[in-house]
Design an enzyme around this catalytic site. Sequence first.
Site, PDB file in Angstrom:
ATOM      1  N   THR A  36      48.399  34.949  47.070  1.00 22.95           N
ATOM      2  CA  THR A  36      47.519  35.203  45.936  1.00 22.95           C
ATOM      3  C   THR A  36      46.482  36.259  46.314  1.00 22.95           C
ATOM      4  O   THR A  36      46.141  37.133  45.516  1.00 22.95           O
ATOM      5  CB  THR A  36      46.850  33.891  45.485  1.00 22.95           C
ATOM      6  OG1 THR A  36      47.883  32.952  45.177  1.00 22.95           O
ATOM      7  CG2 THR A  36      45.994  34.097  44.258  1.00 22.95           C
ATOM      8  N   ASP A 220      52.283  35.672  39.915  1.00 27.81           N
ATOM      9  CA  ASP A 220      52.024  34.703  40.991  1.00 27.81           C
ATOM     10  C   ASP A 220      52.882  33.455  40.750  1.00 27.81           C
ATOM     11  O   ASP A 220      53.288  33.198  39.613  1.00 27.81           O
ATOM     12  CB  ASP A 220      50.531  34.319  40.991  1.00 27.81           C
ATOM     13  CG  ASP A 220      50.086  33.710  42.328  1.00 27.81           C
ATOM     14  OD1 ASP A 220      50.927  33.613  43.256  1.00 27.81           O
ATOM     15  OD2 ASP A 220      48.903  33.331  42.457  1.00 27.81           O
ATOM     16  N   GLU A 221      53.154  32.693  41.794  1.00 28.85           N
ATOM     17  CA  GLU A 221      53.922  31.434  41.685  1.00 28.85           C
ATOM     18  C   GLU A 221      55.247  31.662  40.959  1.00 28.85           C
ATOM     19  O   GLU A 221      55.640  30.880  40.097  1.00 28.85           O
ATOM     20  CB  GLU A 221      53.108  30.369  40.921  1.00 28.85           C
ATOM     21  CG  GLU A 221      51.719  30.129  41.479  1.00 28.85           C
ATOM     22  CD  GLU A 221      51.690  29.114  42.608  1.00 28.85           C
ATOM     23  OE1 GLU A 221      52.769  28.665  43.049  1.00 28.85           O
ATOM     24  OE2 GLU A 221      50.579  28.805  43.074  1.00 28.85           O
ATOM     25  N   GLN A 252      57.860  25.747  47.320  1.00 30.12           N
ATOM     26  CA  GLN A 252      56.854  25.165  46.433  1.00 30.12           C
ATOM     27  C   GLN A 252      57.320  25.137  44.983  1.00 30.12           C
ATOM     28  O   GLN A 252      56.509  25.088  44.061  1.00 30.12           O
ATOM     29  CB  GLN A 252      55.540  25.939  46.540  1.00 30.12           C
ATOM     30  CG  GLN A 252      54.898  25.812  47.908  1.00 30.12           C
ATOM     31  CD  GLN A 252      53.511  26.453  47.927  1.00 30.12           C
ATOM     32  OE1 GLN A 252      52.579  25.978  47.298  1.00 30.12           O
ATOM     33  NE2 GLN A 252      53.381  27.547  48.656  1.00 30.12           N
TER      34      GLN A 252
HETATM   35  N1  LIG Z   1      44.079  38.095  56.221  1.00 33.47           N
HETATM   36  C1  LIG Z   1      43.324  37.040  55.950  1.00 33.47           C
HETATM   37  N2  LIG Z   1      42.195  36.798  56.650  1.00 33.47           N
HETATM   38  C2  LIG Z   1      41.427  35.728  56.398  1.00 33.47           C
HETATM   39  N3  LIG Z   1      41.688  34.814  55.449  1.00 33.47           N
HETATM   40  C3  LIG Z   1      42.785  34.988  54.698  1.00 33.47           C
HETATM   41  C4  LIG Z   1      43.672  36.095  54.902  1.00 33.47           C
HETATM   42  N4  LIG Z   1      44.671  35.999  54.025  1.00 33.47           N
HETATM   43  C5  LIG Z   1      44.444  34.875  53.303  1.00 33.47           C
HETATM   44  N5  LIG Z   1      43.317  34.266  53.692  1.00 33.47           N
HETATM   45  C6  LIG Z   1      42.754  33.011  53.164  1.00 33.47           C
HETATM   46  O1  LIG Z   1      43.729  31.985  53.309  1.00 33.47           O
HETATM   47  C7  LIG Z   1      43.678  31.085  52.214  1.00 33.47           C
HETATM   48  C8  LIG Z   1      45.040  31.021  51.541  1.00 33.47           C
HETATM   49  O2  LIG Z   1      45.294  32.224  50.847  1.00 33.47           O
HETATM   50  P1  LIG Z   1      46.051  32.237  49.446  1.00 33.47           P
HETATM   51  O3  LIG Z   1      45.495  31.189  48.566  1.00 33.47           O
HETATM   52  O4  LIG Z   1      46.093  33.626  48.973  1.00 33.47           O
HETATM   53  O5  LIG Z   1      47.491  31.788  49.955  1.00 33.47           O
HETATM   54  P2  LIG Z   1      48.818  31.567  49.100  1.00 33.47           P
HETATM   55  O6  LIG Z   1      49.926  32.096  49.919  1.00 33.47           O
HETATM   56  O7  LIG Z   1      48.646  32.115  47.755  1.00 33.47           O
HETATM   57  O8  LIG Z   1      48.887  29.976  49.078  1.00 33.47           O
HETATM   58  P3  LIG Z   1      49.727  29.037  48.063  1.00 33.47           P
HETATM   59  O9  LIG Z   1      51.157  29.171  48.452  1.00 33.47           O
HETATM   60  O10 LIG Z   1      49.206  27.680  48.319  1.00 33.47           O
HETATM   61  O11 LIG Z   1      49.452  29.560  46.699  1.00 33.47           O
HETATM   62  C9  LIG Z   1      42.600  31.575  51.304  1.00 33.47           C
HETATM   63  O12 LIG Z   1      41.397  30.885  51.596  1.00 33.47           O
HETATM   64  C10 LIG Z   1      42.491  33.038  51.664  1.00 33.47           C
HETATM   65  O13 LIG Z   1      41.209  33.549  51.380  1.00 33.47           O
HETATM   66 MG   LIG Z   2      48.689  31.202  45.837  1.00 31.56          MG
END
Ligand SMILES: Nc1ncnc2c1ncn2[C@@H]1O[C@H](COP(=O)(O)OP(=O)(O)OP(=O)(O)O)[C@@H](O)[C@H]1O
Ligand SMILES: [Mg+2]
Length: 723
Positions: A36, A220-221, A252
């Site tokens: 995301t 997304d998703e 997921q």
């Molecule tokens: N490069 C990075 N450095 C520091 N924090 C990060 C980085 N990338 C992502 N994060 C943090 O990690 C967490 C997870 O990120 P995000 O929600 O985008 O993951 P996602 O892959 O979308 O997860 P989900 O599959 O549950 O939707 C968030 O708090 C985000 O701010």
């Molecule tokens: Mg996400």
Amino acid sequence: MDVSLLLDSLNDKQREAVGAPLSNMLVLAGAGSGKTRVLVHRIAWLMEVENITPFSILAVTFTNKAAREMRGRIESLMGRNLHHMWIGTFHGLAHRLLRSHHAEAGLPENFQILDSDDQYRLVKRILRAMNLDEKHWAPKQVQWYINGNKDEGLRPQHIETHGDAVAQKMREIYAAYQEACDRSGLVDFAELLLRAHELWAKNPEILAHYQRRFKAVLVDEFQDTNNIQYAWLRMLCSTDTNNIMIVGDDDQSIYGWRGANVDNIHKFLKDFTQTTTIRLEQNYRSTGNILNAANAVIDNNAGRLGKELWTEDSEGELISVYAGFNELDEARFIVSQIKSWLDDGNPLKECAILYRNNAQSRVLEEALLHEAIAYRIYGGLRFFERQEIKDALGYLRMINHPHDDAAFERVVNTPSRGIGEKTVTQVRVTAREHNCSLWQASNLLLSEGALKGRAANALQSFTSLIADLEQTVLSLSLEEQADKTIKGSGLYAMYQAERGEKAQARLENLEELVTACKQFIVPEEADEMTPLSAFLAHASLEAGETQADTEQDAVQMMTIHSAKGLEFPLVFMAGVEEGMFPSQMTNDEPGRMEEERRLCYVGMTRAMKKLFITYAESRRVYGQDKFHTASRFIREIPSEYVQEVRLKSQVSRPVHNRFSRAASHEAFQDSGFTLGQRVTHPKFGEGVVLNFEGAGDHGRVQVNFDEFGAKWLVLAYAKLKAN
Ligand SMILES: Nc1ncnc2c1ncn2[C@@H]1O[C@H](COP(=O)(O)OP(=O)(O)OP(=O)(O)O)[C@@H](O)[C@H]1O
Ligand SMILES: [Mg+2]
């Protein structure tokens, strides 16, 4: 803006995705890997570096809440307001399109959205009109059938019945239902998507307009898109000038039961050639223990696309598993942990209680209320779905558009004004005969004098009420419209007369509705609509995602399904026992077990720092005590990542097999008592039976005494009496 800001906070792979040249892209990665985040940064990058205007960007999220958050994050990255950018759910976007092109979509200008509760009522009404017995034609099943076909893009005339009588009848019901919707200008959720698809399919010039407009489409998703959503995206992005980026995680995919199709990821790779695929492998959300445990659980699924996920974070605390004697004990345990979290100076909003089914929330809510801990529920009894709110909205809908049959049915005799079922049936029959709305049918019956005495008076009082309300409120502000309608309809007085806590809560909700109207800002896409129409559409679409008073510090409660995409430092997963999670139905349908396991993976990966998994050895389900063992998902976690915990204050019990203890059936049968029963003890006074253990002379019972708390007693000596 300095573009390096967009890339600095990313790892190499994420940077590759955000800064890639314009092309179709798939980001496939596990939970918490920053999908995301990449999407948000990519949108900012497109505007900043590729000079794509916000007007040309379309972003699709899974919930309205996610859409709002995403807009907020991009706006704060860019430091400016981006109201021209379309960000929303598939349903929200489809609604927006249909509002703009209602005529081409074959809809009246003020079409209304039919939510699933109203849809259910309408289906029941259709069945009655067709003289079909609900025992054989379960309304819920009919509803599923209709929505399922719409999700596949099928109208009644497209459905093959192969001469099967049942299939033919179903198709007939679907057709009758659709006719009724079309007649009243009602659009259900599945219809929003199907109509939006048909709108483009039948109007190439409209499609071409949006194809020219949306240069960049981001989703997304993606793993939870259904077939009609996929077809819609594909149609939009079929020219060389549109680029689509999808992010998702096959592990997921949790909405298969509602028609989502994880194969859409494969389809995407086939249909959109020249797609760049990027995999993210570093998890930034959870501790090592949580991540490893979640990876181990999901590893039991076959046919995964396969992803590595690792973290630089420390191992962190072990995952704690707690076995409650029953659901009350489980709830007490969770609340006690939340209290110590609070005592340590942490905010409540950082903890989430996740459960498989909405109905599980009640016991947890009561335990929280008992300790005066604030909580907020997402989903479940959402604000706009509560009875009194739907009643009030029903009146507002009648005022807005009196031909709204669903609203008519809802409020015609609420509060009771002596309109009997017989009169309503007569109205329905007349409506069918004249192919008109229930409102028109009522007026027809009254003007023809077809109704006699009391029935005529009662119906007349209703039609006059609606007409009067309409006259009175027309020129008022939205807030005053709501207030006048709630009072003028008699709803307020009805709940006032009811007394009691529940009625009080209902009155508060009605007042809250007026507040909601006051705070409502007509969105840009609805500026052609009256504020009332816009508000009613908003109420149907948002159904409660806004219920929360976001200011207050409160525990977050929701189903695992609605926790998708979110994260919390402290997470409780409650009710993780066989029969609940995986749910009872899982064994009957192929593929369901794997979907349940993915759901478990989603739940576990919401946790950042600390994860508690709890279950109850006995649970009252629909008034019956059920005995359960720990979920297989708990057993799938390697023991190095887990610890079993116990409430310190509790009497310790002999430990049997780890995670496989159940309340003893023998003691239960011997005792003559049932779980949850109120009993009296000569010394400890009154209490509630919590649990049984052992057999014969060793059989014991646990009672939670009002004054003395929980105690184990030997059944043979306890001298307990049922109350
Ligand atoms: N490069 C990075 N450095 C520091 N924090 C990060 C980085 N990338 C992502 N994060 C943090 O990690 C967490 C997870 O990120 P995000 O929600 O985008 O993951 P996602 O892959 O979308 O997860 P989900 O599959 O549950 O939707 C968030 O708090 C985000 O701010
Ligand atoms: Mg996400």
